[in-house]
Design a protein around this motif. Sequence first.
Motif, PDB file in Angstrom:
ATOM      1  N   TYR A  16      88.899  44.648  70.930  1.00 29.06           N
ATOM      2  CA  TYR A  16      89.887  44.288  70.630  1.00 29.06           C
ATOM      3  C   TYR A  16      90.823  44.481  70.115  1.00 29.06           C
ATOM      4  CZ  TYR A  16      86.176  40.735  70.946  1.00 29.06           C
ATOM      5  OH  TYR A  16      85.214  39.743  71.331  1.00 29.06           O
ATOM      6  N   LEU A  68      94.074  43.773  67.501  1.00 29.39           N
ATOM      7  CA  LEU A  68      94.480  42.779  66.832  1.00 29.39           C
ATOM      8  C   LEU A  68      95.832  42.936  65.915  1.00 29.39           C
ATOM      9  CD1 LEU A  68      89.897  42.521  65.062  1.00 29.39           C
ATOM     10  CD2 LEU A  68      91.486  41.203  66.894  1.00 29.39           C
ATOM     11  N   ILE A  92      96.639  42.720  62.319  1.00 25.96           N
ATOM     12  CA  ILE A  92      96.136  42.484  60.863  1.00 25.96           C
ATOM     13  C   ILE A  92      96.993  42.119  59.510  1.00 25.96           C
ATOM     14  CG2 ILE A  92      94.414  43.104  59.034  1.00 25.96           C
ATOM     15  CD1 ILE A  92      93.291  42.822  61.624  1.00 25.96           C
ATOM     16  N   ASP A 127      84.848  42.277  67.072  1.00 27.30           N
ATOM     17  CA  ASP A 127      85.600  40.438  66.940  1.00 27.30           C
ATOM     18  C   ASP A 127      86.480  40.714  66.351  1.00 27.30           C
ATOM     19  OD1 ASP A 127      84.145  38.054  66.070  1.00 27.30           O
ATOM     20  OD2 ASP A 127      82.383  39.132  67.263  1.00 27.30           O
ATOM     21  N   PRO A 128      87.533  39.381  66.534  1.00 27.74           N
ATOM     22  CA  PRO A 128      88.021  39.092  65.188  1.00 27.74           C
ATOM     23  C   PRO A 128      87.804  38.117  63.559  1.00 27.74           C
ATOM     24  CG  PRO A 128      89.226  38.250  66.824  1.00 27.74           C
ATOM     25  CD  PRO A 128      87.985  38.872  67.325  1.00 27.74           C
ATOM     26  N   GLN A 129      86.554  37.219  64.207  1.00 25.02           N
ATOM     27  CA  GLN A 129      85.480  36.897  63.219  1.00 25.02           C
ATOM     28  C   GLN A 129      84.814  37.897  62.493  1.00 25.02           C
ATOM     29  OE1 GLN A 129      86.220  33.590  62.443  1.00 25.02           O
ATOM     30  NE2 GLN A 129      84.723  34.351  60.047  1.00 25.02           N
ATOM     31  N   TYR A 165      85.822  41.126  62.245  1.00 22.29           N
ATOM     32  CA  TYR A 165      86.899  41.291  60.985  1.00 22.29           C
ATOM     33  C   TYR A 165      87.259  41.380  60.010  1.00 22.29           C
ATOM     34  CZ  TYR A 165      90.132  46.008  61.005  1.00 22.29           C
ATOM     35  OH  TYR A 165      91.453  46.103  59.804  1.00 22.29           O
ATOM     36  N   VAL A 169      93.897  37.021  60.921  1.00 22.50           N
ATOM     37  CA  VAL A 169      93.917  38.062  62.040  1.00 22.50           C
ATOM     38  C   VAL A 169      93.654  37.341  63.213  1.00 22.50           C
ATOM     39  CG1 VAL A 169      91.672  39.153  63.563  1.00 22.50           C
ATOM     40  CG2 VAL A 169      91.670  39.342  61.299  1.00 22.50           C
ATOM     41  N   MET A 184      94.369  38.255  67.622  1.00 18.22           N
ATOM     42  CA  MET A 184      93.677  38.986  68.757  1.00 18.22           C
ATOM     43  C   MET A 184      94.810  38.840  69.647  1.00 18.22           C
ATOM     44  SD  MET A 184      90.488  38.284  71.270  1.00 18.22           S
ATOM     45  CE  MET A 184      91.143  37.155  71.949  1.00 18.22           C
ATOM     46  N   THR A 211      91.688  42.165  74.729  1.00 15.18           N
ATOM     47  CA  THR A 211      90.664  42.330  74.377  1.00 15.18           C
ATOM     48  C   THR A 211      90.136  42.802  75.959  1.00 15.18           C
ATOM     49  OG1 THR A 211      87.964  41.523  74.293  1.00 15.18           O
ATOM     50  CG2 THR A 211      89.541  40.166  75.162  1.00 15.18           C
TER      51      THR A 211
END
Length: 143
Positions: free
Chosen positions: A34, A36, A38, A62-64, A66, A78, A80, A83
């Motif tokens: 991914y 991302l 931030i 994955d975003p969750q 992280y 976060v 995305m 991917t």
Amino acid sequence: MKRTGFAAALLAGALLLAGTVLLTGTARAEYRAYQLEIVDLYDCRVNKRQTCHTGDVTTALDPQQYLITHGGPYHIGVLMLATWMCYGDTSYYKAVCPRPLPHNPRFKVGDSVTILLQKHITEGWNGRVEVAYYQQSVRSNVY
């Protein structure tokens, strides 16, 4: 009797798996990577900034995941951006594979574009290309 049957089945499965790895030489794996964006929300709140500090990171989380492992929704935001699939081993702190390059791209990162989807909520919207890469699962470039 039942325990013996279960133990035998478990042993047979383990031997089958070990035999497969020995015959092929290596086990194969794949993982999703991914990219991302931030946002440091905590710094924005504490220092009362109008614009927050942002940065991009490439990770196998994955975003969750992280978000949860890096302070939670109170500390960071976060988003995305992209991917893609990576193939191979990530043990021993190996880096995540790089994002694939686009194949014969129509747009470059930074190009201005207008959405031309008729009868769609985004029809006529203007924007700027942030990412461009080839995604194997859809056999197309993603912008």
